[in-house]
Design a protein around this motif. Structure first.
Motif, PDB file in Angstrom:
ATOM      1  N   ARG A   1     -77.870  33.446  26.608  1.00  0.00           N
ATOM      2  CA  ARG A   1     -76.699  34.274  26.310  1.00  0.00           C
ATOM      3  C   ARG A   1     -77.042  35.760  26.261  1.00  0.00           C
ATOM      4  O   ARG A   1     -76.174  36.605  26.464  1.00  0.00           O
ATOM      5  N   ASN A   2     -78.300  36.112  25.972  1.00  0.00           N
ATOM      6  CA  ASN A   2     -78.736  37.512  25.891  1.00  0.00           C
ATOM      7  C   ASN A   2     -79.773  37.809  26.961  1.00  0.00           C
ATOM      8  O   ASN A   2     -80.725  38.544  26.726  1.00  0.00           O
ATOM      9  N   ARG A   3     -79.592  37.249  28.145  1.00  0.00           N
ATOM     10  CA  ARG A   3     -80.612  37.352  29.191  1.00  0.00           C
ATOM     11  C   ARG A   3     -80.837  38.759  29.725  1.00  0.00           C
ATOM     12  O   ARG A   3     -81.839  39.026  30.351  1.00  0.00           O
ATOM     13  N   ASN A   4     -79.934  39.670  29.470  1.00  0.00           N
ATOM     14  CA  ASN A   4     -80.089  41.038  29.948  1.00  0.00           C
ATOM     15  C   ASN A   4     -80.837  41.924  28.962  1.00  0.00           C
ATOM     16  O   ASN A   4     -81.028  43.109  29.215  1.00  0.00           O
ATOM     17  N   ARG A   5     -81.251  41.359  27.853  1.00  0.00           N
ATOM     18  CA  ARG A   5     -81.962  42.116  26.823  1.00  0.00           C
ATOM     19  C   ARG A   5     -83.366  41.573  26.657  1.00  0.00           C
ATOM     20  O   ARG A   5     -83.660  40.423  26.964  1.00  0.00           O
ATOM     21  N   THR A   6     -84.240  42.398  26.135  1.00  0.00           N
ATOM     22  CA  THR A   6     -85.630  41.998  25.924  1.00  0.00           C
ATOM     23  C   THR A   6     -85.722  40.855  24.920  1.00  0.00           C
ATOM     24  O   THR A   6     -86.481  39.901  25.129  1.00  0.00           O
ATOM     25  N   LEU A   7     -84.948  40.923  23.851  1.00  0.00           N
ATOM     26  CA  LEU A   7     -84.973  39.865  22.842  1.00  0.00           C
ATOM     27  C   LEU A   7     -84.540  38.529  23.434  1.00  0.00           C
ATOM     28  O   LEU A   7     -85.098  37.486  23.104  1.00  0.00           O
TER      29      LEU A   7
ATOM     30  N   LEU B   1     -83.210  28.365  20.828  1.00  0.00           N
ATOM     31  CA  LEU B   1     -83.813  29.560  21.412  1.00  0.00           C
ATOM     32  C   LEU B   1     -83.449  29.710  22.890  1.00  0.00           C
ATOM     33  O   LEU B   1     -83.219  30.828  23.373  1.00  0.00           O
ATOM     34  N   LEU B   2     -83.389  28.606  23.612  1.00  0.00           N
ATOM     35  CA  LEU B   2     -83.001  28.676  25.024  1.00  0.00           C
ATOM     36  C   LEU B   2     -81.556  29.148  25.165  1.00  0.00           C
ATOM     37  O   LEU B   2     -81.245  29.944  26.055  1.00  0.00           O
ATOM     38  N   LEU B   3     -80.689  28.677  24.285  1.00  0.00           N
ATOM     39  CA  LEU B   3     -79.296  29.113  24.321  1.00  0.00           C
ATOM     40  C   LEU B   3     -79.178  30.595  23.989  1.00  0.00           C
ATOM     41  O   LEU B   3     -78.485  31.345  24.683  1.00  0.00           O
TER      42      LEU B   3
ATOM     43  N   ALA C   1     -84.940  37.570  26.566  1.00  0.00           N
ATOM     44  CA  ALA C   1     -86.039  37.080  27.403  1.00  0.00           C
ATOM     45  C   ALA C   1     -87.149  36.478  26.548  1.00  0.00           C
ATOM     46  O   ALA C   1     -87.701  35.414  26.876  1.00  0.00           O
ATOM     47  N   LEU C   2     -87.465  37.135  25.446  1.00  0.00           N
ATOM     48  CA  LEU C   2     -88.497  36.610  24.551  1.00  0.00           C
ATOM     49  C   LEU C   2     -88.071  35.291  23.909  1.00  0.00           C
ATOM     50  O   LEU C   2     -88.888  34.370  23.759  1.00  0.00           O
ATOM     51  N   ALA C   3     -86.807  35.181  23.542  1.00  0.00           N
ATOM     52  CA  ALA C   3     -86.299  33.936  22.963  1.00  0.00           C
ATOM     53  C   ALA C   3     -86.359  32.814  23.988  1.00  0.00           C
ATOM     54  O   ALA C   3     -86.726  31.681  23.658  1.00  0.00           O
ATOM     55  N   PHE C   4     -86.041  33.108  25.229  1.00  0.00           N
ATOM     56  CA  PHE C   4     -86.086  32.094  26.281  1.00  0.00           C
ATOM     57  C   PHE C   4     -87.516  31.627  26.530  1.00  0.00           C
ATOM     58  O   PHE C   4     -87.774  30.430  26.686  1.00  0.00           O
ATOM     59  N   ILE C   5     -88.455  32.550  26.544  1.00  0.00           N
ATOM     60  CA  ILE C   5     -89.867  32.198  26.735  1.00  0.00           C
ATOM     61  C   ILE C   5     -90.373  31.358  25.568  1.00  0.00           C
ATOM     62  O   ILE C   5     -91.041  30.339  25.767  1.00  0.00           O
ATOM     63  N   ALA C   6     -90.052  31.759  24.346  1.00  0.00           N
ATOM     64  CA  ALA C   6     -90.478  31.002  23.167  1.00  0.00           C
ATOM     65  C   ALA C   6     -89.849  29.608  23.166  1.00  0.00           C
ATOM     66  O   ALA C   6     -90.522  28.611  22.861  1.00  0.00           O
ATOM     67  N   GLY C   7     -88.582  29.526  23.511  1.00  0.00           N
ATOM     68  CA  GLY C   7     -87.903  28.233  23.569  1.00  0.00           C
ATOM     69  C   GLY C   7     -88.520  27.318  24.614  1.00  0.00           C
ATOM     70  O   GLY C   7     -88.672  26.112  24.385  1.00  0.00           O
ATOM     71  N   SER C   8     -88.903  27.880  25.743  1.00  0.00           N
ATOM     72  CA  SER C   8     -89.548  27.090  26.797  1.00  0.00           C
ATOM     73  C   SER C   8     -90.887  26.547  26.335  1.00  0.00           C
ATOM     74  O   SER C   8     -91.229  25.388  26.584  1.00  0.00           O
ATOM     75  N   ASP C   9     -91.644  27.368  25.635  1.00  0.00           N
ATOM     76  CA  ASP C   9     -92.948  26.935  25.134  1.00  0.00           C
ATOM     77  C   ASP C   9     -92.793  25.838  24.084  1.00  0.00           C
ATOM     78  O   ASP C   9     -93.510  24.830  24.113  1.00  0.00           O
ATOM     79  N   ILE C  10     -91.867  26.004  23.175  1.00  0.00           N
ATOM     80  CA  ILE C  10     -91.649  25.002  22.136  1.00  0.00           C
ATOM     81  C   ILE C  10     -91.129  23.702  22.737  1.00  0.00           C
ATOM     82  O   ILE C  10     -91.531  22.605  22.320  1.00  0.00           O
ATOM     83  N   LEU C  11     -90.267  23.804  23.741  1.00  0.00           N
ATOM     84  CA  LEU C  11     -89.777  22.610  24.426  1.00  0.00           C
ATOM     85  C   LEU C  11     -90.926  21.864  25.104  1.00  0.00           C
ATOM     86  O   LEU C  11     -91.009  20.637  25.030  1.00  0.00           O
TER      87      LEU C  11
END
Length: 67
Positions: A26-32, A20-22, A34-44
């Motif tokens: 890779r899609n940091r300019n899109r809402t999806l 999810l962090l990856l 950002a949400l994947a990065f936040i979810a990945g951070s929480d799971i980590l």
């Protein structure tokens, strides 16, 4: 706090978090992304501290206890 994440559950969380962090990076300019990065951070975080509030509410404990 008691631990409730361990074993295969912890390894799975680490792999899922890395994925999810990856995807988020890779899609940091899109809402999806950002949400994947936040979810990945929480799971980590739950994998590192070995404590998951959702597991606690549901009464799930995947830690081995050698008593």
């Amino acid at each position: 706090m008691d631990r409730n994440v361990g074993g295969v559950d912890r390894i799975g969380r680490l792999v899922l978090a890395a994925t999810l962090l990856l995807v988020g990076y890779r899609n940091r300019n899109r809402t999806l992304g950002a949400l994947a990065f936040i979810a990945g951070s929480d799971i980590l975080a739950t994998a590192i501290i070995q404590r998951c509030p959702v597991n606690a509410v549901l009464g799930i404990d995947t830690c081995r206890t050698d008593q």
